[in-house]
Design an enzyme around this catalytic site. Structure first.
Site, PDB file in Angstrom:
ATOM      1  N   TYR A 199       0.849  -1.207   0.000  1.00  0.00           N
ATOM      2  CA  TYR A 199       0.000   0.000   0.000  1.00  0.00           C
ATOM      3  C   TYR A 199       0.885   1.259   0.000  1.00  0.00           C
ATOM      4  O   TYR A 199       0.692   2.167  -0.813  1.00  0.00           O
ATOM      5  CB  TYR A 199      -0.907  -0.016   1.233  1.00  0.00           C
ATOM      6  CG  TYR A 199      -1.792   1.199   1.358  1.00  0.00           C
ATOM      7  CD1 TYR A 199      -2.988   1.292   0.655  1.00  0.00           C
ATOM      8  CD2 TYR A 199      -1.437   2.265   2.192  1.00  0.00           C
ATOM      9  CE1 TYR A 199      -3.806   2.417   0.766  1.00  0.00           C
ATOM     10  CE2 TYR A 199      -2.255   3.385   2.307  1.00  0.00           C
ATOM     11  CZ  TYR A 199      -3.434   3.455   1.597  1.00  0.00           C
ATOM     12  OH  TYR A 199      -4.245   4.573   1.716  1.00  0.00           O
ATOM     13  N   LYS A 203       1.182   4.142  -2.946  1.00  0.00           N
ATOM     14  CA  LYS A 203       0.812   5.551  -2.760  1.00  0.00           C
ATOM     15  C   LYS A 203       1.984   6.475  -3.117  1.00  0.00           C
ATOM     16  O   LYS A 203       1.778   7.597  -3.600  1.00  0.00           O
ATOM     17  CB  LYS A 203       0.310   5.787  -1.333  1.00  0.00           C
ATOM     18  CG  LYS A 203      -1.036   5.110  -1.062  1.00  0.00           C
ATOM     19  CD  LYS A 203      -2.127   5.649  -1.998  1.00  0.00           C
ATOM     20  CE  LYS A 203      -3.502   5.086  -1.718  1.00  0.00           C
ATOM     21  NZ  LYS A 203      -4.551   5.660  -2.557  1.00  0.00           N
TER      22      LYS A 203
HETATM   23  N1  LIG Z   1      -8.980   5.899   5.333  1.00  0.00           N
HETATM   24  C1  LIG Z   1      -7.757   6.393   5.475  1.00  0.00           C
HETATM   25  O1  LIG Z   1      -7.216   6.502   6.581  1.00  0.00           O
HETATM   26  C2  LIG Z   1      -6.990   6.841   4.265  1.00  0.00           C
HETATM   27  C3  LIG Z   1      -5.792   7.502   4.462  1.00  0.00           C
HETATM   28  C4  LIG Z   1      -5.055   7.916   3.367  1.00  0.00           C
HETATM   29  C5  LIG Z   1      -5.532   7.689   2.094  1.00  0.00           C
HETATM   30  N2  LIG Z   1      -6.716   7.041   1.915  1.00  0.00           N
HETATM   31  C6  LIG Z   1      -7.150   6.813   0.535  1.00  0.00           C
HETATM   32  O2  LIG Z   1      -8.435   7.362   0.342  1.00  0.00           O
HETATM   33  C7  LIG Z   1      -9.111   6.632  -0.682  1.00  0.00           C
HETATM   34  C8  LIG Z   1     -10.498   6.249  -0.188  1.00  0.00           C
HETATM   35  O3  LIG Z   1     -10.343   5.387   0.919  1.00  0.00           O
HETATM   36  P1  LIG Z   1     -11.475   5.135   2.005  1.00  0.00           P
HETATM   37  O4  LIG Z   1     -10.840   5.225   3.332  1.00  0.00           O
HETATM   38  O5  LIG Z   1     -12.690   5.931   1.698  1.00  0.00           O
HETATM   39  O6  LIG Z   1     -11.733   3.581   1.762  1.00  0.00           O
HETATM   40  P2  LIG Z   1     -13.023   2.782   1.316  1.00  0.00           P
HETATM   41  O7  LIG Z   1     -12.587   1.359   1.275  1.00  0.00           O
HETATM   42  O8  LIG Z   1     -14.193   3.146   2.147  1.00  0.00           O
HETATM   43  O9  LIG Z   1     -13.287   3.334  -0.170  1.00  0.00           O
HETATM   44  C9  LIG Z   1     -12.545   2.901  -1.274  1.00  0.00           C
HETATM   45  C10 LIG Z   1     -13.513   2.679  -2.411  1.00  0.00           C
HETATM   46  O10 LIG Z   1     -12.768   2.228  -3.560  1.00  0.00           O
HETATM   47  C11 LIG Z   1     -13.556   1.246  -4.213  1.00  0.00           C
HETATM   48  N3  LIG Z   1     -12.729   0.370  -5.057  1.00  0.00           N
HETATM   49  C12 LIG Z   1     -11.825  -0.558  -4.657  1.00  0.00           C
HETATM   50  N4  LIG Z   1     -11.323  -1.195  -5.721  1.00  0.00           N
HETATM   51  C13 LIG Z   1     -11.906  -0.667  -6.822  1.00  0.00           C
HETATM   52  C14 LIG Z   1     -11.808  -0.927  -8.214  1.00  0.00           C
HETATM   53  N5  LIG Z   1     -10.996  -1.873  -8.696  1.00  0.00           N
HETATM   54  N6  LIG Z   1     -12.562  -0.195  -9.052  1.00  0.00           N
HETATM   55  C15 LIG Z   1     -13.407   0.760  -8.582  1.00  0.00           C
HETATM   56  N7  LIG Z   1     -13.559   1.038  -7.284  1.00  0.00           N
HETATM   57  C16 LIG Z   1     -12.819   0.322  -6.408  1.00  0.00           C
HETATM   58  C17 LIG Z   1     -14.204   0.478  -3.056  1.00  0.00           C
HETATM   59  O11 LIG Z   1     -15.315  -0.285  -3.486  1.00  0.00           O
HETATM   60  C18 LIG Z   1     -14.553   1.597  -2.095  1.00  0.00           C
HETATM   61  O12 LIG Z   1     -15.858   2.073  -2.298  1.00  0.00           O
HETATM   62  C19 LIG Z   1      -8.218   5.431  -1.010  1.00  0.00           C
HETATM   63  O13 LIG Z   1      -7.462   5.699  -2.167  1.00  0.00           O
HETATM   64  C20 LIG Z   1      -7.308   5.341   0.193  1.00  0.00           C
HETATM   65  O14 LIG Z   1      -6.091   4.725  -0.088  1.00  0.00           O
HETATM   66  C21 LIG Z   1      -7.469   6.618   2.963  1.00  0.00           C
END
Ligand SMILES: NC(=O)c1ccc[n+]([C@@H]2O[C@H](COP(=O)([O-])OP(=O)(O)OC[C@H]3O[C@@H](n4cnc5c(N)ncnc54)[C@H](O)[C@@H]3O)[C@@H](O)[C@H]2O)c1
Length: 296
Positions: A199, A203
């Site tokens: 991961y 990123k």
């Molecule tokens: N939650 C955190 O602490 C955090 C921190 C830093 C970055 N992020 C980033 O923020 C973004 C959103 O994360 P989140 O926390 O809302 O997670 P989440 O799992 O709730 O949302 C991610 C979404 O991506 C969708 N997804 C996964 N694979 C896919 C694919 N192949 N095609 C289309 N859609 C797909 C999932 O179905 C989900 O709805 C991500 O890129 C994550 O890496 C999150």
């Protein structure tokens, strides 16, 4: 300073009343207009839940039409109802598309469909937020190569395909658009207590991809920036915290503001990056992490 000019007074009298760049920048406008997305269409991947759908709501609240794209068959009903309510209130269009961002023909088809909607709406396709992503906790010594590839396939290749078709749509209509790549502070640091080498590396790839795409697409007026969140409480982190509740203590140790992030903390940053207020910003990373990376 060049030798011989130390004691010279630098005069600004040669500057015209309005400098040429002020006539060029879309940011030369009333401040309130620098944050509006009125009469624009933006596509958000990962838009079925979590951060993605909150960002879609922010876009609609800023006056923009919005397409949400996700691999899930349906968006979360309560969140989607919230987005529809905002859109209806302001006479905006919003639509959900099921799509796997790693499937290139699927991605191309969704962008084609959204492009047709932009013609119907008579609003330019001006924004994209590549937010879909997956996470996996796994010690590196046991990390199967196939899982490593899967993480890269979604987080890096999927984000690339999203940006590629967004830029194609913008270039085809000569629109100076903005693409926001959701990266993570994990692209800059290795999180303590969290064995997520795939991961974190994916990123970092998103952050470097952002600079590379900005370098290529600046000539078309297309801006590409990354937004790197710190810990946000979403379904993604909830699964990690439920498996190992003691992780929260480690995360809170770096939380300079005394809390984890909420999806709402990213509404203003994404509207800023999509809007004309950030017209001179491309190839940059905007880290919003509650101070996590500022202290050791
Ligand atoms: N939650 C955190 O602490 C955090 C921190 C830093 C970055 N992020 C980033 O923020 C973004 C959103 O994360 P989140 O926390 O809302 O997670 P989440 O799992 O709730 O949302 C991610 C979404 O991506 C969708 N997804 C996964 N694979 C896919 C694919 N192949 N095609 C289309 N859609 C797909 C999932 O179905 C989900 O709805 C991500 O890129 C994550 O890496 C999150």
């Amino acid at each position: 300073m060049a030798p011989g000019i130390q004691n010279q007074v630098v005069s600004d009298t040669t500057l015209p009343a309005v400098i040429p760049e002020s006539n060029q920048t879309p940011a030369n406008n009333a401040t309130e207009l620098l944050f509006t997305l009125k009469n624009t269409v933006t596509l958000v991947t990962g838009g079925a839940r979590g951060l993605g759908i909150t960002l879609a709501c922010a876009i609609a609240e800023a006056g923009g039409h919005v397409a949400c794209v996700d691999i899930l068959e349906q968006p979360l009903p309560e969140e989607w109802a919230g987005l529809e309510k905002i859109a209806k209130r302001s006479g905006l269009w919003c639509k959900y598309y099921q799509c796997d961002i790693t499937n290139e023909p699927n991605v191309e088809q969704v962008f084609d469909e959204v492009k047709q909607e932009t013609q119907r709406l008579n609003a330019p396709f001006r924004g994209t937020v590549a937010c879909a992503g997956i996470q996996q906790k796994q010690p590196a010594l046991e990390y199967p190569g196939s899982d490593y590839e899967r993480i890269f396939r979604v987080n890096a290749v999927g984000a690339f395909l999203t940006a590629k078709y967004a830029a194609r749509a913008m270039k085809a209509t000569n629109v100076h658009g903005s693409i926001v790549m959701i990266a993570s502070m994990s692209g800059n640091i290795a999180n303590r207590g969290l064995d997520c080498s795939a991961y974190n590396s994916s990123k970092a790839a998103v952050q470097q991809m952002t600079r590379s795409l900005a370098q290529e697409w600046g000539q078309y007026g297309i801006r590409v920036n990354s937004l790197s969140p710190g810990y946000i409480r979403t379904a993604m982190t909830d699964a990690l915290l439920q498996a190992e509740p003691e992780l929260e203590k480690t995360w809170m140790a770096g939380a300079l503001l005394g809390r984890l992030g909420a999806p709402e903390d990213f509404k203003a940053p994404v509207v800023f990056l999509l809007g004309s207020g950030s017209s001179f910003m491309t190839g940059a990373d905007l880290r919003v992490d509650g101070g996590h990376c500022a202290s050791a």
